[in-house]
Motif scaffolding. Structure first.
Motif, PDB file in Angstrom:
ATOM      1  N   LEU A   8       4.849  -8.014   2.572  1.00 20.62           N
ATOM      2  CA  LEU A   8       3.988  -7.128   1.781  1.00 20.62           C
ATOM      3  C   LEU A   8       2.700  -7.810   1.354  1.00 20.62           C
ATOM      4  CD1 LEU A   8       6.464  -5.132  -0.443  1.00 20.62           C
ATOM      5  CD2 LEU A   8       4.647  -4.169   0.963  1.00 20.62           C
ATOM      6  N   ILE A  54       0.341  -7.731   4.349  1.00 21.19           N
ATOM      7  CA  ILE A  54      -0.168  -6.410   4.737  1.00 21.19           C
ATOM      8  C   ILE A  54      -1.063  -5.820   3.652  1.00 21.19           C
ATOM      9  CG2 ILE A  54       1.837  -5.022   3.984  1.00 21.19           C
ATOM     10  CD1 ILE A  54      -0.179  -4.477   7.176  1.00 21.19           C
ATOM     11  N   VAL A  55      -0.698  -6.068   2.398  1.00 20.11           N
ATOM     12  CA  VAL A  55      -1.489  -5.517   1.297  1.00 20.11           C
ATOM     13  C   VAL A  55      -2.872  -6.206   1.231  1.00 20.11           C
ATOM     14  CG1 VAL A  55      -1.623  -5.466  -1.222  1.00 20.11           C
ATOM     15  CG2 VAL A  55       0.377  -4.557  -0.080  1.00 20.11           C
ATOM     16  N   GLN A  70      -4.847  -4.684   3.940  1.00 23.08           N
ATOM     17  CA  GLN A  70      -5.186  -3.311   3.567  1.00 23.08           C
ATOM     18  C   GLN A  70      -6.357  -3.288   2.578  1.00 23.08           C
ATOM     19  OE1 GLN A  70      -1.522  -0.664   3.672  1.00 23.08           O
ATOM     20  NE2 GLN A  70      -1.992  -0.701   1.497  1.00 23.08           N
ATOM     21  N   ARG A  71      -6.295  -4.226   1.619  1.00 21.63           N
ATOM     22  CA  ARG A  71      -7.355  -4.259   0.598  1.00 21.63           C
ATOM     23  C   ARG A  71      -8.683  -4.681   1.195  1.00 21.63           C
ATOM     24  NH1 ARG A  71      -3.681  -6.778  -4.169  1.00 21.63           N
ATOM     25  NH2 ARG A  71      -2.540  -4.856  -4.548  1.00 21.63           N
ATOM     26  N   ARG A  97     -10.172  -1.659   2.398  1.00 15.19           N
ATOM     27  CA  ARG A  97     -10.227  -0.570   1.435  1.00 15.19           C
ATOM     28  C   ARG A  97     -11.658  -0.072   1.191  1.00 15.19           C
ATOM     29  NH1 ARG A  97      -7.432  -1.656  -4.272  1.00 15.19           N
ATOM     30  NH2 ARG A  97      -5.462  -1.331  -3.194  1.00 15.19           N
ATOM     31  N   ARG A 107       3.711  -0.544  -0.160  1.00 18.63           N
ATOM     32  CA  ARG A 107       2.482  -0.494   0.626  1.00 18.63           C
ATOM     33  C   ARG A 107       1.712   0.801   0.367  1.00 18.63           C
ATOM     34  NH1 ARG A 107       2.350  -0.284   7.169  1.00 18.63           N
ATOM     35  NH2 ARG A 107       0.296  -1.137   7.425  1.00 18.63           N
ATOM     36  N   ASP A 151      -0.051   0.826  -2.884  1.00 19.98           N
ATOM     37  CA  ASP A 151      -1.309   0.077  -2.833  1.00 19.98           C
ATOM     38  C   ASP A 151      -2.420   0.929  -2.222  1.00 19.98           C
ATOM     39  OD1 ASP A 151      -2.735  -2.603  -3.075  1.00 19.98           O
ATOM     40  OD2 ASP A 151      -3.064  -2.091  -0.964  1.00 19.98           O
ATOM     41  N   ARG A 152      -2.071   1.731  -1.216  1.00 19.50           N
ATOM     42  CA  ARG A 152      -3.053   2.633  -0.613  1.00 19.50           C
ATOM     43  C   ARG A 152      -3.569   3.629  -1.654  1.00 19.50           C
ATOM     44  NH1 ARG A 152      -5.960   3.680   3.362  1.00 19.50           N
ATOM     45  NH2 ARG A 152      -4.960   5.453   4.358  1.00 19.50           N
ATOM     46  N   LEU A 185      -3.610   3.255  -4.848  1.00 19.37           N
ATOM     47  CA  LEU A 185      -4.464   2.554  -5.814  1.00 19.37           C
ATOM     48  C   LEU A 185      -5.891   2.461  -5.281  1.00 19.37           C
ATOM     49  CD1 LEU A 185      -2.031  -0.261  -7.001  1.00 19.37           C
ATOM     50  CD2 LEU A 185      -2.923   1.631  -8.368  1.00 19.37           C
ATOM     51  N   LEU A 210       1.205  -5.499  -6.566  1.00 18.58           N
ATOM     52  CA  LEU A 210       0.322  -4.377  -6.904  1.00 18.58           C
ATOM     53  C   LEU A 210      -0.681  -4.717  -8.006  1.00 18.58           C
ATOM     54  CD1 LEU A 210       2.783  -1.360  -6.643  1.00 18.58           C
ATOM     55  CD2 LEU A 210       1.088  -2.113  -4.977  1.00 18.58           C
TER      56      LEU A 210
END
Lengths: 85, 269
Positions: free
Chosen positions: A23, A26-27, A30-31, A34, B150, B153-154, B156, B202
């Motif tokens: 996580l 991947i997070v 992803q950020r 964003r 996940r 988080d998207r 957010l 998060l």
């Protein structure tokens, strides 16, 4: 948990640890995307294709990242790992 | 000014509607005039969880389209004073929600209510975006499981870029984490992400931890928000979360495994 478990030594990392590590990666990825503009994925793909015209590389050998340093400055960072000759 | 709170998650099935019903009921029980709005157009379910499914006449979309006024569409909860439900439409598609329409309805609700709870549908399409657009506060409902974290988080990211507050450069939406279906025993054996893990990933403040509980299914079976069941862990945990939402400081409960007795330790459970 029973008595036997007390004598077992700690073994491989638990699945929760694996989940957390996956996580975090991947997070973070992803950020990174964003705040990227809508055209970013397409542009990234095109950049990769241009490089591929000259050098044989895999998609995962290229990282294209947009960093927002402050309000006024964003940096497009392109990182290509070239194959060894 | 009413406070608009969206209960959102990205992923489906994590407990948004259960949480919306519980939190709205909890706020009303504290004496705040509260309305809970179902944004899941086409897949209405909040009415079932609130136990008012047979009293739906007009819905959210009727009000937006001017086919009914708010007073006709609002359903007064029979159990809890100060509590009202605005059901979603069952027939129309989610594009029936427009920014102007939703904004107008929320503004009108705001004249009458202290809290407006928006129960978001899953996903990141129109319904979900409309539910979060006007929010002052977001309760990001998350299960301790990779896909849910996940997706949270998207969501957010959406709150920080696609909400009205973001678009207009106002103070950002207050984001809170509500961790649901938590099982301390499985965390102890390393099978489940811990509260601390999810908080770390998060990076938003924790509103509450709702333990996995049989009371949740029992409550939905009978159409009674689980917070009414104050005998249950889940009910108590929701009460704590509501208290924190209104600014009280309450210690987290149900996050650690219950201590087993000596015999259970030896013979297993």
């Amino acid at each position: 948990m029973s008595l036997l478990d007390y004598f077992k030594t700690k073994k491989a990392p638990t699945t929760a640890v694996t989940a957390k590590e996956r996580l975090q990666i991947i997070v973070a990825h992803q950020r990174g995307e964003r705040d990227a503009p809508d055209y970013f994925p397409a542009m990234k793909q095109e950049i990769i294709e241009v490089i591929r015209k000259y050098v044989q590389i895999d998609t995962d050998q290229v990282s294209v990242q947009l960093d927002q340093n402050d309000d006024k400055l964003s940096v497009l960072e392109l990182n290509v790992t070239l194959p060894e000759k | 000014m009413a406070q608009i709170i969206v209960v959102t998650s990205g992923k489906g099935g994590v407990g948004k509607t259960t949480s919306s019903a519980a939190i709205a009921t909890g706020l009303a029980l504290k004496g705040h005039k509260t309305v809970v709005v179902d944004f899941d157009i086409g897949l209405r379910n909040l009415d079932l969880i609130m136990g008012c499914e047979r009293r739906v006449v007009y819905d959210f979309v009727n009000v937006i389209n001017g086919e009914a006024n708010l007073n006709q569409a609002l359903i007064k909860d029979k159990r809890t004073p100060n509590l009202f439900v605005l059901p979603a439409s069952q027939t129309r598609d989610k594009d029936a929600l427009t920014k102007e329409g939703v904004g107008r309805v929320l503004e009108n609700l705001g004249k009458d209510f202290e809290y407006i709870i928006c129960d978001s549908p899953a996903g990141i399409e129109t319904g979900a975006m409309m539910a979060l657009y006007f929010a002052d506060t977001a309760i990001v409902t998350t299960n301790p499981e990779v896909s849910s974290v996940r997706d949270s988080d998207r969501i957010l990211g959406m709150l920080q870029s696609k909400s009205k507050r973001a678009e207009e450069g106002l103070a950002p939406v207050n984001e809170y984490l509500l961790l649901t279906r938590y099982s301390p025993a499985r965390v102890a054996t390393g099978e489940m992400l811990s509260v601390a893990d999810v908080e770390e990933i998060l990076a938003i403040p924790l509103l509450g931890v709702i333990p996995e509980s049989q009371a949740v299914l029992k409550a939905s079976n009978s159409g009674i928000p689980v917070i009414i069941d104050q005998e249950s862990d889940a009910g108590k945990a929701y009460s704590d979360a509501v208290a924190r939402l209104t600014g009280e400081e309450v210690e987290m409960r149900f996050v650690n495994e219950e201590k087993k007795g000596f015999l259970k330790r030896i013979f297993g459970s």
